[in-house]
Each structure stands twice: as structure tokens, then as C-alpha cells.
Design an enzyme around this catalytic site. Structure first.
Site, PDB file in Angstrom:
ATOM      1  N   GLU A 145       0.828  -1.212   0.000  1.00 23.29           N
ATOM      2  CA  GLU A 145       0.000   0.000   0.000  1.00 23.29           C
ATOM      3  C   GLU A 145       0.862   1.261   0.000  1.00 23.29           C
ATOM      4  O   GLU A 145       0.536   2.256  -0.655  1.00 23.29           O
ATOM      5  CB  GLU A 145      -0.943  -0.023   1.203  1.00 23.29           C
ATOM      6  N   GLU A 165      -4.551  -9.044   4.008  1.00 21.76           N
ATOM      7  CA  GLU A 165      -5.215  -8.623   5.249  1.00 21.76           C
ATOM      8  C   GLU A 165      -6.465  -9.420   5.585  1.00 21.76           C
ATOM      9  O   GLU A 165      -6.805  -9.579   6.764  1.00 21.76           O
ATOM     10  CB  GLU A 165      -5.569  -7.130   5.174  1.00 21.76           C
TER      11      GLU A 165
END
Length: 690
Positions: A145, A165
Site C-alpha cells: 500500500e 489482510e
């Protein structure tokens, strides 16, 4: 070991190289002055807070350090552009999962730093100077990210990229749900996130996630030049959050999301993070990337506090705790190199173990009592290896090599040069070195070894022996077989107890039942049902006829013709109160099947058959397919509440007999308000089999 930090070096070319330093994988956050708690008490009952260590770290060193260095580089007149990278051949493995533990233990969500807007959007993506990510080794979770927040990404070959995640019960929280679809397209982004499926940098380049792939030794050089080229307008200055070219039209995006939602319902029906991830992606598509980032941050924090996240994070750490064995892994021993092992017995378990060894390049001597059994075991191993080839897990050449490493034996003469003979059941005479070697070999063959003491069924099979027993009791109390299976599947196990009986075979059920009945006669239910099924010509999946009908190419379907057999078994057992079926809710059915398992798990803990409660959780998830998002059998029981488990079992024991009688361990924990997973005190009288 150096504290986590961020460095910055400005070259003569005017490029500031900002480096993450937090070995081994350059994780992105470590909260200051936190207490490291034993996994067994996390999230359960904060009145019992067992501190085993207290470590002081330098605040949110990495995240704060990034902001500090970027702010400095932005102010400095001698800096034209920035390159973000990680030390030690790894970009970043993402957000430090230890923070999840702290949040779950304290219930304080404020411990989660607000990174997405403040750092990734404001500091990196909206930086007044171009930023290029130099990615090597891995960029996972928050690491990827961060890279997607940069204006370009240059990667070394074979770099792993992914957003895993959802395996922890949450969604990407640093803008990943918004930037990944904009960089490589909605469908592929959904696949990577929903399945936690990483890709390599080569595929990332083809899809548009990576701008260029260069040799590792040229990574910084090329990245610096790329950053300068952006600064001097020779290459485009792209902010991924603002891109829409790969999203498609709104109607197309909604169709893709609709299909993904249907798929998510099938693969993850009992957890919230998959649907939440799709909702957040849709928010950004409809209302813009920045609004999507804001919703993502909000939903991320909500998901962190769910029981799903607590369970999955617990399992993550519990699996890693199995390798820590007191007086074995903490006394300075080193594992010996194992080249050749002997496996005694070529049945289902033995052949599976032998297969795992030979595909890991370890020679195996398979010992059996006669040539018939040896031939059967060898054929099973050959079939296992062929299956790996068919599924693309093994090449034909490697399969041939693996099978060449297998040798059959009918006596012990071939054992003279083996390094190890397989089982990990610890006895009083088992040396620490032998246990360490077995643990190491287990990891070599890509298994998660759990050390257990010796008893009937060892740890997890012992704990779960009441599972089928309680299901049979319910059937003989008048509850429908197929209702039971459906409810247990809905709870999260792959199949219910009766379909499992069909799959494993009635011979196995009879043999196992006999063993446990001999070992624990005070808490077994003698059912005539399996004998009656066999007399009726049924043998489960083996002959296509059991509780279910099995036909090639079709899913198993309930067989109505089994109902008269069940009625006859009920008549013989004669345990229905007043001869009438009991009235029972769906919730009670699940609890009447699983609470006796919890009760037996308590006995396993009390007898010291496992090192710690989390080992039993790991074994229940990996060995019995207990749903990982529920954290394992003991963790789940603590979430449900030991007192509720105890009160329910006590009520059922008074109504239906001693099978449900609460164990002493459960009674003590429930009445004392102590989690089942809390370590036993020295005064508890627990007797260890380790």
C-alpha cells in the site's frame, strides 16, 4: 539489535533515498511501551492479565520516521525527488501484526495509527516532489500500500506482491482497496484481495502495478533516475488514487462487484471482511478514491474489533508458538540434519507422512508387517504423488525423483542407517534433542508440528472424540441426522459428523469408538446405529451408500432410505424422554455437539497433554478443520464464556446423563471467572504428561 527506524541519504543527483529499517521484514509499526501478553489470555478476560515480559520500543518508529523524513525532504532545496525502499533486500512485510494483539487485549482501537490519509495520501501521494518505490523481496499488506501511494514502482525480479489482510479478519487499511483496482483493474484486484493471493513482480509488470523490473543490483540506480525523470517531466507523474482508466464504466464495475459478492458468500459465508472489502471498493468507485479511503479507514477499525479478527490473529500467533517448547528450544540445542527416515506403518497417516518426506527430498524406509500391507501403502503413496502432479503442485520429474526415494521393508534391517524413526508423542524418556529434530523435520516437510503427551487419542483426537458421540446422542434423542450435519457445516466445519462418518468409513468409526470406549467408559455412548448401517449394506462413500448417496460427478445427497435404519437404532437405544423426540433449537444442537468437545479439551489441558492451550487451538484448526476464524476450540470456548459452557453441560448432565458432566477443570475455571486458556497455576494440581 538496532531499534526500528528510517534513514535518509541525499545524493549528488538530488535524490533522497528513504530506507525502512526494521528487520526481518521492515514491518511498519511497533507501539511504544507495550506489554507482551501470552496468547492464551488475549481478548478473553482482562481481569486475568498475565504479563510475561515488558519491552520498550521507540514509539511508532517506522511510521513516524517516514513522515519525518518525507517532511524534511520536501523542505530541503537540494532534494529534487525521493526513492522509498527497505533495508536487507525486502521492501516491507506490512503493518506489524503485534499491534493487533495489543488492541485485542486492551480493547483500545486508538492504538491503531491513522496512516492512510496522513501518511500515504498527504505525505507520500500528494508530496510536492516525485516519489518512486524501489521494491525488492516482498511488498505485502501495508508495504504494498505504501508502494502504491508512490508515483512509480520499480521492482527486482521475483518480488512478492500482495494484500493478505483478509486472512486476519480485516481489509487493507492504507488505501489498498482503492489503489489496487485503479492500477491493475477491478477483477484482478478483487482476486488478489478476496483470496489473499499474492503475485510476483513479473505479473505485476504485465498488469500495470509495476512500472519496470530491473536486476537487484541496479534497483536503486534505475529508481533514482526514474524519480528524476518524473521531476523533469520526462516520465508521467501519476497519482494512483486519481486514476479511473482501469475501473471501467459504473455499470460494468457494479456487475463485477455483484459477481464477486456472490462468490464471497460461497467461500466465506460466516465472516464479514470479504463483503466489507467489496463495499469499500464500491464506495470509491461511486464517490471517488478519497472518499473510498476514508470509508476504508473507518471499516478497517470496525473489523479489527470483531471476533473474526480476534480468532484469526490468535490462530496466526498460536501456530508460531507451537515451535517454542520449554527445555527444548530454549536450551541452546541445534537440530541435526535429517537425510533418511523410517516410517512404521503405511496406513492413511503413515503413507501421508511418507509422501510429505519424499516430496521434500528426504529418503524414506516404509516398514509394514506383511507384503500385502506394504504393497497397499506403497500404492497409496504413489497415488498421493500422482495427485500432486495432476493438481500442478509437482512436476513429473520431481515426482519420479520423489518416488525413487521410497523403499519398502518387512523387517528392521534397513533401519540401520536412518536418522529418525517416526512419531511426535513425548514420553518421560524422550530427549530434548529428539523433540527438536522432529520439530525441525516437521517444518521441512511444510507441516506445523505440535508436541503432545501420550494418552488415548493424544491431544486433538482425544479432545474431539465426544464430537461424534454427542451427535449420536442427539440422533437417538430424536434430532434429524441431516439437520445436525447442516448446522455443523453452517458453523464452519467442512462437513457434519455423519457425512464425515461416510467419508472415513464405518470400519474406522467402529474401531475408534471401541478404543475410546475402553479408555473412557464413563463418558461414551454405545450406539447400535453403525452396526445397523453395515447390516443394511451401507459403508458410506466407499460403496456409495451411507447416510448420503454418493454418485460420481454429483454432490452427496441425503438418502431417505436410511431413516428406517435410524428409527430402529432409536428403538434399541431407547433414550428419548417418554419415548418422544426432544424439542431443541439450532443453537442448542451446535452447543450440545461442541461443548462436550470443550469439556474433553479441558481434561487434555488439565492432564498437561499439550504445552499450552494455543497448541490445542492450532491442532483443532489444522487437524480437525475447526474454523480458523473462530480461533480454535479453546479460544472459541473462552469467547462463548466458560460459565455458559459449564452451566449448559451441568443442565444436560442432569437431564441426559454423565456424558455431559462438566470436568473439574472446567468447573474451577467457570466458577472462578478464569479463561480456559489461562496457564495453569503451580497450585492447581494439574498433572503434566509432557
Amino acid at each position: 539489535m538496532a531499534k526500528p527506524h528510517v534513514t535518509m541519504e541525499v545524493g549528488n543527483d538530488g535524490v533522497a533515498v528513504v530506507t525502512l529499517v526494521n528487520p526481518p521484514v521492515n514491518a511498519l509499526a511497533i507501539p511504544s511501551k507495550y506489554l507482551l501478553l501470552p496468547l492464551s489470555v488475549l481478548t478473553i478476560n482482562l481481569r486475568f492479565f498475565f504479563v510475561i515480559d515488558c519491552v520498550e520500543f521507540d514509539g511508532d518508529a517506522v511510521i513516524a520516521g517516514l513522515k519525518e523524513k518525507f517532511d524534511e525532504a520536501t523542505r530541503r532545496n537540494d532534494v529534487k525527488a525521493l526513492v522509498l525502499t527497505g533495508k536487507g533486500g525486502r521492501f516491507s512485510g506490512g503493518f506489524d501484526i503485534n499491534v493487533f494483539q495489543k488492541v485485542h487485549a486492551t480493547g483500545d482501537i486508538s492504538l491503531m495509527p491513522d496512516v492512510s490519509v496522513d501518511l500515504v495520501v498527504n505525505t507520500i501521494e500528494d508530496c510536492k516532489k516525485p516519489v518512486v518505490a524501489a521494491v525488492e523481496g516482498l511488498a505485502l499488506g501495508g508495504g504494498l500500500e505504501l508502494a502504491m501511494g508512490c508515483h512509480a514502482r520499480i521492482a527486482a525480479p521475483k518480488t512478492q506482491l500482495g494484500l493478505p489482510e483478509l486472512t486476519l479478519g480485516v481489509i487493507p487499511g492504507f488505501g489498498g482497496t482503492q489503489r489496487l483496482p485503479r492500477l491493475l483493474g477491478l477483477s484482478k484486484a478483487i482476486e488478489i484481495m478476496l483470496f489473499s493471493k499474492p503475485i510476483m513482480s513479473e505479473e505485476g509488470k504485465k498488469l500495470g502495478l509495476i512500472d519496470a523490473i530491473v536486476p537487484s543490483q541496479e534497483l536503486l540506480k534505475v529508481s533514482r533516475q526514474w524519480a528524476l525523470d518524473i521531476s523533469e517531466r520526462r516520465k508521467p507523474w501519476l497519482r494512483s488514487l486519481h486514476r479511473t482508466d482501469k475501473i471501467g464504466s459504473l455499470s460494468e464495475a457494479r456487475e463485477v462487484l455483484k459477481a464477486a459478492r456472490q462468490q464471497a458468500k460461497k467461500i466465506a459465508p460466516n465472516v464479514p471482511q470479504h463483503q466489507a472489502c467489496l463495499d469499500v471498493m464500491e464506495e470509491g468507485i461511486i464517490h471517488g478514491g478519497y472518499n473510498g479511503v476514508l470509508k476504508e479507514a473507518k471499516v478497517f477499525k470496525e473489523l479489527v474489533m470483531t471476533e473474526t479478527s480476534k480468532g484469526l490473529v490468535h490462530v496466526f500467533f498460536a501456530q508460531r508458538m507451537t515451535s517454542k517448547i520449554p527445555k527444548v528450544t530454549d536450551v541452546g540445542l541445534k537440530p541435526r540434519h535429517i537425510k533418511k527416515v523410517a516410517v512404521i506403518g503405511g496406513g492413511l497417516m503413515g503413507s501421508g507422512i511418507a509422501t510429505a518426506f519424499i516430496v521434500s527430498n528426504i529418503h524414506v524406509v516404509l516398514k509394514e508387517i506383511n507384503s500385502e500391507y506394504l504393497q497397499k501403502g506403497t500404492k497409496t503413496i504413489e497415488a498421493n504423488v500422482r495427485s500432486l502432479v495432476t493438481r500442478g503442485k509437482l512436476t513429473r520429474d520431481k515426482a519420479d525423483k520423489a518416488l525413487s526415494m521410497l523403499k519398502g521393508a518387512l523387517d528392521y534391517s534397513d533401519f540401520k542407517d536412518v536418522d529418525m524413526v517416526i512419531e511426535i508423542v513425548r514420553t518421560e524418556k524422550t530427549s530434548a534433542q529428539a523433540i527438536l529434530d522432529l520439530m525441525t523435520v516437521g517444518k521441512t516437510i511444510k507441516k506445523v508440528p505440535v508436541v503432545v503427551g501420550n494418552c488415548t487419542g493424544f491431544a486433538v483426537n482425544r479432545a474431539f472424540f465426544p464430537y461424534t458421540q454427542s451427535a449420536l446422542i442427539l440422533v437417538h434423542l430424536g434430532v434429524d441426522v441431516f439437520r445436525i450435519d447442516k448446522l455443523i457445516s453452517s458453523f464452519g466445519l467442512p462437513m457434519g459428523p455423519f457425512q464425515l462418518q461416510d467419508l472415513s468409513g464405518y470400519g474406522v468409526a467402529l474401531a475408534v469408538g471401541k478404543e475410546f470406549a475402553n479408555a473412557f467408559p464413563d463418558r461414551t455412548f454405545q450406539s447400535p446405529l453403525i452396526d445397523l448401517l453395515v447390516k443394511d449394506g451401507r459403508n458410506g462413500k466407499t460403496n456409495g451408500k451411507g447416510y448420503y448417496i454418493y454418485e460420481k460427478g454429483s454432490k452427496p445427497r441425503p438418502d431417505p432410505s436410511v431413516l428406517p435404519v435410524i428409527e430402529e437404532s432409536r428403538r434399541r437405544a431407547n433414550i428419548m424422554p417418554n419415548g418422544k423426540p426432544i424439542n431443541i433449537t439450532d443453537k442448542e444442537i451446535v452447543e450440545m455437539i461442541l461443548f462436550p468437545v470443550v469439556n474433553e479439551a479441558c481434561r487434555v489441558l488439565d492432564e498437561g497433554v499439550v504445552v499450552r492451550a494455543s497448541d490445542l487451538d492450532t491442532a483443532s484448526v489444522l487437524g480437525m478443520s475447526f474454523p480458523s476464524y473462530r480461533g480454535g476450540i479453546v479460544f472459541w470456548a473462552d469467547l462463548v464464556g466458560p460459565k455458559h459452557v459449564y452451566d449448559s453441560l451441568k443442565k444436560w448432565s442432569q437431564r441426559f446423563g454423565d456424558f455431559y458432566k462438566p470436568s473439574k477443570f472446567l468447573e474451577e475455571r467457570a466458577t472462578g471467572g478464569i479463561p480456559l486458556s489461562a496457564p495453569a497455576s503451580s497450585s492447581s494440581g494439574s498433572r503434566s504428561r509432557m
